[in-house]
Structure formats: structure tokens, C-alpha cells
Design a protein around this motif. Structure first.
Motif, mmCIF file in Angstrom:
data_model
loop_
_atom_site.group_PDB
_atom_site.id
_atom_site.type_symbol
_atom_site.label_atom_id
_atom_site.label_comp_id
_atom_site.label_asym_id
_atom_site.label_seq_id
_atom_site.Cartn_x
_atom_site.Cartn_y
_atom_site.Cartn_z
ATOM 1 N N THR A 1 0.760 -1.271 0.112
ATOM 2 C CA THR A 1 0.049 0.133 -0.050
ATOM 3 C C THR A 1 0.870 1.344 -0.040
ATOM 4 O O THR A 1 0.450 2.211 -0.207
ATOM 5 N N LEU A 2 2.255 1.230 -0.159
ATOM 6 C CA LEU A 2 3.031 2.131 0.239
ATOM 7 C C LEU A 2 3.505 2.892 -1.120
ATOM 8 O O LEU A 2 4.083 3.875 -1.169
ATOM 9 N N ASP A 3 3.222 2.199 -2.053
ATOM 10 C CA ASP A 3 3.899 2.593 -3.268
ATOM 11 C C ASP A 3 2.957 2.046 -4.303
ATOM 12 O O ASP A 3 2.438 0.915 -4.582
ATOM 13 N N GLU A 4 2.550 2.934 -5.516
ATOM 14 C CA GLU A 4 1.656 2.565 -6.490
ATOM 15 C C GLU A 4 2.265 1.798 -7.561
ATOM 16 O O GLU A 4 1.812 1.427 -8.281
ATOM 17 N N SER A 5 3.736 1.750 -7.672
ATOM 18 C CA SER A 5 4.293 1.015 -8.604
ATOM 19 C C SER A 5 4.551 -0.720 -8.239
ATOM 20 O O SER A 5 4.907 -1.383 -8.922
ATOM 21 N N PHE A 6 3.817 -1.015 -6.918
ATOM 22 C CA PHE A 6 3.947 -2.364 -6.590
ATOM 23 C C PHE A 6 3.279 -3.475 -7.547
ATOM 24 O O PHE A 6 3.947 -4.260 -7.712
ATOM 25 N N PRO A 7 2.036 -2.999 -8.284
ATOM 26 C CA PRO A 7 1.498 -4.050 -9.071
ATOM 27 C C PRO A 7 2.559 -4.211 -10.365
ATOM 28 O O PRO A 7 2.484 -5.441 -10.802
ATOM 29 N N ARG A 8 3.171 -3.026 -10.754
ATOM 30 C CA ARG A 8 4.186 -3.350 -11.726
ATOM 31 C C ARG A 8 5.269 -4.382 -11.428
ATOM 32 O O ARG A 8 5.674 -5.153 -12.124
ATOM 33 N N VAL A 9 5.832 -4.134 -10.268
ATOM 34 C CA VAL A 9 6.745 -4.768 -9.767
ATOM 35 C C VAL A 9 6.512 -6.381 -9.685
ATOM 36 O O VAL A 9 7.122 -7.256 -9.944
ATOM 37 N N LEU A 10 5.196 -6.749 -9.095
ATOM 38 C CA LEU A 10 4.708 -8.082 -8.959
ATOM 39 C C LEU A 10 4.581 -8.625 -10.321
ATOM 40 O O LEU A 10 5.017 -9.764 -10.342
ATOM 41 N N TYR A 11 3.938 -8.013 -11.196
ATOM 42 C CA TYR A 11 4.103 -8.358 -12.618
ATOM 43 C C TYR A 11 5.405 -8.861 -13.122
ATOM 44 O O TYR A 11 5.491 -9.755 -13.806
ATOM 45 N N TRP A 12 6.147 -7.835 -13.144
ATOM 46 C CA TRP A 12 7.524 -8.252 -13.911
ATOM 47 C C TRP A 12 8.256 -9.226 -13.053
ATOM 48 O O TRP A 12 9.102 -10.025 -13.474
ATOM 49 N N GLN A 13 8.000 -9.414 -11.484
ATOM 50 C CA GLN A 13 8.506 -10.662 -10.802
ATOM 51 C C GLN A 13 8.064 -11.671 -11.389
ATOM 52 O O GLN A 13 8.959 -12.720 -11.751
ATOM 53 N N ALA A 14 6.718 -11.826 -11.614
ATOM 54 C CA ALA A 14 6.034 -13.171 -12.237
ATOM 55 C C ALA A 14 6.720 -13.392 -13.673
ATOM 56 O O ALA A 14 6.860 -14.458 -14.065
ATOM 57 N N ARG A 15 6.707 -12.432 -14.488
ATOM 58 C CA ARG A 15 7.294 -12.520 -15.656
ATOM 59 C C ARG A 15 8.710 -13.103 -15.638
ATOM 60 O O ARG A 15 8.943 -13.982 -16.571
ATOM 61 N N SER A 16 9.478 -12.481 -14.895
ATOM 62 C CA SER A 16 11.008 -12.889 -14.734
ATOM 63 C C SER A 16 11.086 -14.615 -14.288
ATOM 64 O O SER A 16 11.706 -15.269 -14.750
ATOM 65 N N LEU A 17 10.126 -14.814 -13.187
ATOM 66 C CA LEU A 17 9.846 -16.289 -12.863
ATOM 67 C C LEU A 17 9.769 -17.136 -13.995
ATOM 68 O O LEU A 17 10.043 -18.433 -14.155
ATOM 69 N N GLU A 18 8.523 -16.716 -14.874
ATOM 70 C CA GLU A 18 8.351 -17.655 -15.971
ATOM 71 C C GLU A 18 9.451 -17.838 -16.882
ATOM 72 O O GLU A 18 9.580 -18.819 -17.374
ATOM 73 N N LYS A 19 10.231 -16.791 -16.986
ATOM 74 C CA LYS A 19 11.361 -16.785 -18.194
ATOM 75 C C LYS A 19 12.647 -17.884 -17.524
ATOM 76 O O LYS A 19 13.299 -18.107 -18.246
ATOM 77 N N THR A 20 12.550 -18.092 -15.951
ATOM 78 C CA THR A 20 13.735 -18.519 -15.539
ATOM 79 C C THR A 20 13.386 -20.273 -15.905
ATOM 80 O O THR A 20 14.414 -21.034 -15.231
ATOM 81 N N GLY A 21 12.262 -20.681 -16.078
ATOM 82 C CA GLY A 21 12.019 -22.014 -16.258
ATOM 83 C C GLY A 21 10.903 -22.645 -15.833
ATOM 84 O O GLY A 21 10.178 -21.948 -15.025
ATOM 85 N N LYS A 22 10.838 -23.958 -16.290
ATOM 86 C CA LYS A 22 9.403 -24.490 -15.687
ATOM 87 C C LYS A 22 9.136 -24.722 -14.129
ATOM 88 O O LYS A 22 8.040 -24.606 -13.837
ATOM 89 N N LYS A 23 10.358 -24.770 -13.514
ATOM 90 C CA LYS A 23 10.175 -25.238 -12.099
ATOM 91 C C LYS A 23 9.598 -23.861 -11.355
ATOM 92 O O LYS A 23 9.432 -24.197 -10.071
ATOM 93 N N HIS A 24 9.655 -22.715 -11.842
ATOM 94 C CA HIS A 24 9.159 -21.513 -11.215
ATOM 95 C C HIS A 24 7.884 -21.103 -11.694
ATOM 96 O O HIS A 24 7.216 -20.126 -11.135
ATOM 97 N N ILE A 25 7.215 -21.867 -12.667
ATOM 98 C CA ILE A 25 5.638 -21.425 -13.247
ATOM 99 C C ILE A 25 4.749 -21.337 -12.157
ATOM 100 O O ILE A 25 3.988 -20.323 -12.119
ATOM 101 N N SER A 26 4.945 -22.353 -11.132
ATOM 102 C CA SER A 26 3.497 -22.215 -9.933
ATOM 103 C C SER A 26 3.742 -21.005 -9.116
ATOM 104 O O SER A 26 2.870 -20.487 -8.745
#
Length: 80
Positions: A32-57
Motif C-alpha cells: 500500500t506504500l507505493d503505486e508501482s507495486f503492481p508493476r513490480v509484482l507483474y515483472w517479478q512473475a514474468r521473470s519467474l516464468e522466464k527462468t524455467g518450468k520449475k518457477h511457473i507455479s
């Protein structure tokens, strides 16, 4: 306040594992302290996807959190 320029550089360079670690640190605070938090979550998830199948869940869990906590944000809509 969430500041993640180093992670953006890592994503652009294709170093998704390092970027994901930076995103994880950035998202460890109060969303709740930063309006960029949704963007950071999104790109964190995208980065996890790109690191391989073991991080998809883990990426799916972050997308779900993003959609639950910030349902009307651009990044939640993009993730859905």
C-alpha cells in the motif's frame, strides 16, 4: 518506496534470475506504500516464468495475488 531500475536492466539483458531476485526484495515491503507495486509484482512473475518450468507455479501465485490485491490495475488486467 519501491525502486527497481536495476531489475529492469536485468530483464532487458535477459538475466531473469537476477532480475527476479531484485523484484523479490522490492516486493517484500508493504504494497500500500507505493503505486508501482503492481508493476513490480507483474515483472517479478514474468521473470519467474522466464527462468524455467520449475518457477511457473510461483509465477501463477504472484499473478493471482496481483489480480486479488490490485484488480483494476493495468498489470492485473494484463496478467489475467
Amino acid at each position: 518506496m519501491v525502486r527497481v531500475p536495476p531489475s529492469a536492466v536485468q530483464v532487458n539483458d535477459g538475466n531473469f534470475e537476477k532480475a527476479q531476485k531484485i523484484f523479490a526484495i522490492a516486493t517484500s515491503g508493504d504494497p500500500t506504500l507505493d503505486e508501482s507495486f503492481p508493476r513490480v509484482l507483474y515483472w517479478q512473475a514474468r521473470s519467474l516464468e522466464k527462468t524455467g518450468k520449475k518457477h511457473i507455479s510461483q509465477a501463477k501465485t504472484i499473478y493471482k495475488l496481483l489480480c486479488e490485491k490490485f484488480p483494476f490495475s493495468y498489470y492485473a488486467i494484463t496478467a489475467a
